[in-house]
Design a protein around this motif. Sequence first.
Motif, PDB file in Angstrom:
ATOM      1  N   ALA A   1     -43.300 -21.720  35.852  1.00 57.56           N
ATOM      2  CA  ALA A   1     -43.370 -20.255  35.837  1.00 57.56           C
ATOM      3  C   ALA A   1     -42.010 -19.670  36.189  1.00 57.56           C
ATOM      4  O   ALA A   1     -41.168 -20.318  36.828  1.00 57.56           O
ATOM      5  CB  ALA A   1     -44.417 -19.756  36.823  1.00 57.56           C
TER       6      ALA A   1
ATOM      7  N   LYS B   1     -41.156 -16.274  38.176  1.00 54.07           N
ATOM      8  CA  LYS B   1     -41.842 -15.203  38.898  1.00 54.07           C
ATOM      9  C   LYS B   1     -40.842 -14.371  39.684  1.00 54.07           C
ATOM     10  O   LYS B   1     -39.754 -14.821  40.039  1.00 54.07           O
ATOM     11  CB  LYS B   1     -42.923 -15.761  39.813  1.00 54.07           C
ATOM     12  CG  LYS B   1     -42.459 -16.783  40.821  1.00 54.07           C
ATOM     13  CD  LYS B   1     -43.649 -17.384  41.575  1.00 54.07           C
ATOM     14  CE  LYS B   1     -43.193 -18.448  42.569  1.00 54.07           C
ATOM     15  NZ  LYS B   1     -44.339 -19.061  43.285  1.00 54.07           N
TER      16      LYS B   1
ATOM     17  N   SER C   1     -40.679 -11.769  43.058  1.00 51.36           N
ATOM     18  CA  SER C   1     -41.327 -11.235  44.253  1.00 51.36           C
ATOM     19  C   SER C   1     -40.512 -10.053  44.770  1.00 51.36           C
ATOM     20  O   SER C   1     -39.280 -10.120  44.851  1.00 51.36           O
ATOM     21  CB  SER C   1     -41.423 -12.304  45.345  1.00 51.36           C
ATOM     22  OG  SER C   1     -42.244 -13.381  44.926  1.00 51.36           O
TER      23      SER C   1
ATOM     24  N   THR D   1     -45.949  -9.878  43.777  1.00 52.16           N
ATOM     25  CA  THR D   1     -45.447 -10.984  42.969  1.00 52.16           C
ATOM     26  C   THR D   1     -45.863 -10.790  41.517  1.00 52.16           C
ATOM     27  O   THR D   1     -47.024 -10.496  41.237  1.00 52.16           O
ATOM     28  CB  THR D   1     -45.976 -12.334  43.491  1.00 52.16           C
ATOM     29  OG1 THR D   1     -45.560 -12.518  44.839  1.00 52.16           O
ATOM     30  CG2 THR D   1     -45.443 -13.485  42.645  1.00 52.16           C
ATOM     31  N   TYR D   2     -44.897 -10.935  40.598  1.00 48.39           N
ATOM     32  CA  TYR D   2     -45.156 -10.831  39.165  1.00 48.39           C
ATOM     33  C   TYR D   2     -44.764 -12.141  38.493  1.00 48.39           C
ATOM     34  O   TYR D   2     -43.753 -12.749  38.841  1.00 48.39           O
ATOM     35  CB  TYR D   2     -44.331  -9.697  38.536  1.00 48.39           C
ATOM     36  CG  TYR D   2     -44.479  -8.375  39.229  1.00 48.39           C
ATOM     37  CD1 TYR D   2     -45.561  -7.555  38.968  1.00 48.39           C
ATOM     38  CD2 TYR D   2     -43.523  -7.944  40.143  1.00 48.39           C
ATOM     39  CE1 TYR D   2     -45.710  -6.338  39.602  1.00 48.39           C
ATOM     40  CE2 TYR D   2     -43.646  -6.725  40.790  1.00 48.39           C
ATOM     41  CZ  TYR D   2     -44.743  -5.927  40.510  1.00 48.39           C
ATOM     42  OH  TYR D   2     -44.877  -4.724  41.148  1.00 48.39           O
ATOM     43  N   TYR D   3     -45.560 -12.541  37.499  1.00 46.14           N
ATOM     44  CA  TYR D   3     -45.242 -13.724  36.709  1.00 46.14           C
ATOM     45  C   TYR D   3     -44.716 -13.258  35.352  1.00 46.14           C
ATOM     46  O   TYR D   3     -45.457 -12.686  34.553  1.00 46.14           O
ATOM     47  CB  TYR D   3     -46.478 -14.616  36.554  1.00 46.14           C
ATOM     48  CG  TYR D   3     -46.736 -15.465  37.771  1.00 46.14           C
ATOM     49  CD1 TYR D   3     -47.292 -14.906  38.918  1.00 46.14           C
ATOM     50  CD2 TYR D   3     -46.400 -16.806  37.789  1.00 46.14           C
ATOM     51  CE1 TYR D   3     -47.516 -15.672  40.051  1.00 46.14           C
ATOM     52  CE2 TYR D   3     -46.620 -17.590  38.918  1.00 46.14           C
ATOM     53  CZ  TYR D   3     -47.167 -17.011  40.049  1.00 46.14           C
ATOM     54  OH  TYR D   3     -47.376 -17.773  41.166  1.00 46.14           O
TER      55      TYR D   3
ATOM     56  N   THR E   1     -50.535 -17.547  37.138  1.00 44.62           N
ATOM     57  CA  THR E   1     -50.753 -17.633  38.577  1.00 44.62           C
ATOM     58  C   THR E   1     -51.354 -18.966  39.001  1.00 44.62           C
ATOM     59  O   THR E   1     -51.173 -19.402  40.137  1.00 44.62           O
ATOM     60  CB  THR E   1     -51.685 -16.495  39.037  1.00 44.62           C
ATOM     61  OG1 THR E   1     -52.922 -16.589  38.323  1.00 44.62           O
ATOM     62  CG2 THR E   1     -51.064 -15.141  38.763  1.00 44.62           C
TER      63      THR E   1
ATOM     64  N   TYR F   1     -46.122 -11.124  30.619  1.00 46.04           N
ATOM     65  CA  TYR F   1     -46.530 -10.714  31.959  1.00 46.04           C
ATOM     66  C   TYR F   1     -47.972 -11.100  32.280  1.00 46.04           C
ATOM     67  O   TYR F   1     -48.868 -10.989  31.447  1.00 46.04           O
ATOM     68  CB  TYR F   1     -46.355  -9.199  32.088  1.00 46.04           C
ATOM     69  CG  TYR F   1     -47.087  -8.592  33.254  1.00 46.04           C
ATOM     70  CD1 TYR F   1     -46.640  -8.783  34.545  1.00 46.04           C
ATOM     71  CD2 TYR F   1     -48.235  -7.832  33.044  1.00 46.04           C
ATOM     72  CE1 TYR F   1     -47.299  -8.236  35.616  1.00 46.04           C
ATOM     73  CE2 TYR F   1     -48.907  -7.279  34.112  1.00 46.04           C
ATOM     74  CZ  TYR F   1     -48.435  -7.483  35.397  1.00 46.04           C
ATOM     75  OH  TYR F   1     -49.100  -6.921  36.454  1.00 46.04           O
TER      76      TYR F   1
ATOM     77  N   PRO G   1     -50.045  -9.250  38.887  1.00 48.86           N
ATOM     78  CA  PRO G   1     -49.622  -9.819  40.167  1.00 48.86           C
ATOM     79  C   PRO G   1     -50.790 -10.425  40.924  1.00 48.86           C
ATOM     80  O   PRO G   1     -51.916  -9.945  40.848  1.00 48.86           O
ATOM     81  CB  PRO G   1     -49.060  -8.611  40.917  1.00 48.86           C
ATOM     82  CG  PRO G   1     -49.670  -7.420  40.253  1.00 48.86           C
ATOM     83  CD  PRO G   1     -49.855  -7.797  38.824  1.00 48.86           C
TER      84      PRO G   1
END
Length: 426
Positions: free
Chosen positions: A40, A42, A44, A83-85, A90, A350, A353
Motif C-alpha cells: 500500500a 498510505k 497519515s 489515514t488514507y490509502y 486497508t 483511494y 480512511p
Amino acid sequence: MPSLRTFRIEFDRPGATYAPGEIVTGDIIVDLAREKTIRALKLSVKGEANVSWERKRSTKDSQGRNHTQIDHFRASEQYFNLTYYLLGNTAGNGEVRVPAGFHRYSFNFSLPYNIPCSFEHTNGHIRYTMKAVIDRPWRFDHESKIAFTVVSSYDLNAHSHQCIGADDEVSESFCCFCCFNLGSMKLRIRIPTTGFVPGQSIETMVNLNNTSSVNVTKICVKLERSLEFHARSPYSMTKTDKAILKAEQRMGPFGEQADIPSRLQIPPIPPSHLEYCSIIDQKYSLRITIHVSGTHCSITKVYPILIGTIPLHSTISSASYIQTIQQPTAPNVMQYDYDPPPPMPTSPDYVPPNTPYPQAIGFASPNQPSTSTNPWDIPPPSYEECMQRADSIKDEDESNYVHGANEPFAPRYPVFNFTTSHPPKK
C-alpha cells in the motif's frame, strides 16, 4: 542500487501555511528506478499537542544515602489522526505493482475548524504533520514526513475593549538614609494601543519631570512572553516559562524634563491565546523599567499586550500600510449545522480512511471559499518563520530512518508590513 530514487511530500501552497477549515492539497512524489511491488501507499495526517519536561530531586533511601531522582512530566492532546490509502487497501492482504519512473499521487483533505494555532517550544508544541508510507511486504517500510503550519484567526477588533492603550502617571520620592529628602520624580507613560499584529510596532512615550537630584540612567522597554505548560502525568503539574522577545533601551542621563520615545517591532509570533489547547497557555506583556542612579530601586510598570492575526481597524490607514507578497488569507471559519462529507484524496485508487473522525471535531465545508475574515479588505500579510523552532519533528516511537523527521521546523505566522510611523506626540 536502490530502486527508490525519490520519495517526498509536496504542498501546493508555498510555505505550507493554512487556516482551520481550509483544504490542504498537494502530491506524494515517488520516483522508481525499477518496478516495485508494495502492499500500500498510505498517507497519515495528524494534529496534536504535547508538553514534557524533567525535574530532578534528591531522595534518601532506607540507609540514609542520597539519590537523584528524575521525574518526567507529560501531557498530550490529539485533535485528529486520519489515514488514507492512495494505493492498496486497508486489509493489507493485496499487492500493487508500481512501474518504474516518476509518479505523482495527489491528495486533498479539509482541516477541522476548532483546532489551535501551531506552536513550538522546548517544553511543548502544537504540531501538524503528514507522513507518507510505502508499505512493503517482508521488508522495512519507506517513510517520509513533513510538518505544516496552522494559523488560527485572532481578530483584535473582536477584543478592542482590551486594546484601549495606557496613559499612566507615576510619582516617586527619593530620600537618603531615610532622612534627607532628595526630591521627587514624575513620570507619564503612554501607549496608544495594546493590541498589535506581527509587523506592527509598539510605540511608547515616557514623559519625565525630574525635580530630584537622582538621575534616570536608562529606560528599558521589553516585549515579554509568559507560558504555562500543564502536565497530567505522573500527576498534575504546571511549568512556567518567561522570555524576552524584543527589547530596546535608551541611555541617560536625561534632563530635568524629557520625552523619551521607544519603538519595538513585533516579530513573527503566534497570537495571544492558543484557543482549543488546554495544556499550553500563552500571554504577552510590555515591561517598562526606569533605572535610576545610586542605590534607589528602579521603577517598573507592566502592561498586558494582545497579539492577533487581524489588526485593529483604528490603527490602519491607507497611508501607513504597504502591500506585501500576495498569499491566501484565512477563510471565514464558521460552524455548520450539517455534517459535511469527510475530506477525500483525489487519487482514483483511494480507499476510505480506516480511522474514524472524532465526534468533537467539525470540518468546514469543502465548498467554503477562501475569503478574508477582514471586512476592510486590507492587503494580505506575508508569512514568516517564527524565532522559536523545533530541532526535529521526530516522534518518540519513530525510527531514525523516517525521511524528513530529523529536519528542523519553524511555524510561519502572518506579518504585516507597515511603514515607519512617527513616535507618539508629546
